[in-house]
Motif scaffolding. Structure first.
Motif, PDB file in Angstrom:
ATOM      1  N   ARG A  11     -16.200  13.106   5.032  1.00 11.68           N
ATOM      2  CA  ARG A  11     -16.056  13.485   3.513  1.00 11.68           C
ATOM      3  C   ARG A  11     -16.666  14.795   3.142  1.00 11.68           C
ATOM      4  NH1 ARG A  11     -18.543   8.599   0.658  1.00 11.68           N
ATOM      5  NH2 ARG A  11     -18.316  10.323  -0.832  1.00 11.68           N
ATOM      6  N   ALA A  26     -14.163   7.770   0.041  1.00 12.85           N
ATOM      7  CA  ALA A  26     -13.846   7.486   1.513  1.00 12.85           C
ATOM      8  C   ALA A  26     -12.331   6.989   1.551  1.00 12.85           C
ATOM      9  CB  ALA A  26     -14.598   6.334   1.977  1.00 12.85           C
ATOM     10  N   GLY A  27     -11.723   6.573   0.211  1.00 10.32           N
ATOM     11  CA  GLY A  27     -10.384   5.932   0.397  1.00 10.32           C
ATOM     12  C   GLY A  27      -9.518   7.071  -0.093  1.00 10.32           C
ATOM     13  N   ASP A  28      -9.873   8.014  -0.889  1.00  9.17           N
ATOM     14  CA  ASP A  28      -9.074   9.317  -1.436  1.00  9.17           C
ATOM     15  C   ASP A  28      -8.173   9.825  -0.576  1.00  9.17           C
ATOM     16  OD1 ASP A  28     -10.287   8.590  -3.759  1.00  9.17           O
ATOM     17  OD2 ASP A  28     -11.534  10.418  -3.965  1.00  9.17           O
ATOM     18  N   ASP A  29      -6.929  10.127  -0.997  1.00 13.26           N
ATOM     19  CA  ASP A  29      -5.807  10.836  -0.189  1.00 13.26           C
ATOM     20  C   ASP A  29      -6.301  12.136  -0.017  1.00 13.26           C
ATOM     21  OD1 ASP A  29      -3.420  12.567   0.065  1.00 13.26           O
ATOM     22  OD2 ASP A  29      -2.706  10.361   0.717  1.00 13.26           O
ATOM     23  N   ASP A  63      -2.635   8.756   7.901  1.00 14.28           N
ATOM     24  CA  ASP A  63      -3.778   8.181   7.178  1.00 14.28           C
ATOM     25  C   ASP A  63      -4.756   8.999   6.715  1.00 14.28           C
ATOM     26  OD1 ASP A  63      -5.467   6.581   6.025  1.00 14.28           O
ATOM     27  OD2 ASP A  63      -5.957   5.342   7.708  1.00 14.28           O
ATOM     28  N   THR A  65      -7.118   9.796   4.636  1.00 15.24           N
ATOM     29  CA  THR A  65      -8.130   9.527   3.808  1.00 15.24           C
ATOM     30  C   THR A  65      -9.338   9.521   4.802  1.00 15.24           C
ATOM     31  OG1 THR A  65      -8.120   7.034   4.365  1.00 15.24           O
ATOM     32  CG2 THR A  65      -6.975   7.708   2.642  1.00 15.24           C
ATOM     33  N   VAL A  67     -12.001   7.761   5.532  1.00 16.64           N
ATOM     34  CA  VAL A  67     -12.312   6.553   6.178  1.00 16.64           C
ATOM     35  C   VAL A  67     -11.163   6.247   7.403  1.00 16.64           C
ATOM     36  CG1 VAL A  67     -10.831   4.731   4.872  1.00 16.64           C
ATOM     37  CG2 VAL A  67     -12.931   4.075   6.042  1.00 16.64           C
ATOM     38  N   GLY A  68      -9.799   6.563   7.114  1.00 17.80           N
ATOM     39  CA  GLY A  68      -8.941   6.586   8.028  1.00 17.80           C
ATOM     40  C   GLY A  68      -8.878   7.586   9.092  1.00 17.80           C
TER      41      GLY A  68
END
Length: 80
Positions: A11, A26-29, A63, A65, A67-68
């Motif tokens: 990130r 963490a989950g943002d595209d 994925d 993101t 986190v991905g």
């Protein structure tokens, strides 16, 4: 490297400077936040330099993101 640390690395160090954001959750595209195919290639190069592994553009597209990507880094084969 612990998964939480890896997510933070992806990130804050590898993605945020490329798309000129102050923060990226963490989950943002990556692409919805302003990432382009050029910045994606740069991000993947930074990831390879910093943590190793062989991630391709397809990994980021599937994925996009932090986190991905961190999860995929954990399973990617190390580069030589």
């Amino acid at each position: 490297m612990r998964p939480t640390v890896l997510v933070l690395l992806v990130r804050l160090v590898l993605l945020v400077p490329l798309i000129r954001l102050v923060s990226l959750a963490a989950g943002d595209d990556f692409f919805a936040a302003g990432g382009t195919s050029l910045t994606a290639v740069r991000a993947l190069a930074r990831i390879r330099e910093r943590v190793g592994g062989e991630l391709g553009l397809a990994d980021l597209m599937e994925d996009p993101t932090p986190v991905g990507l961190a999860a995929r880094i954990g399973t990617a084969s190390p580069h030589h």
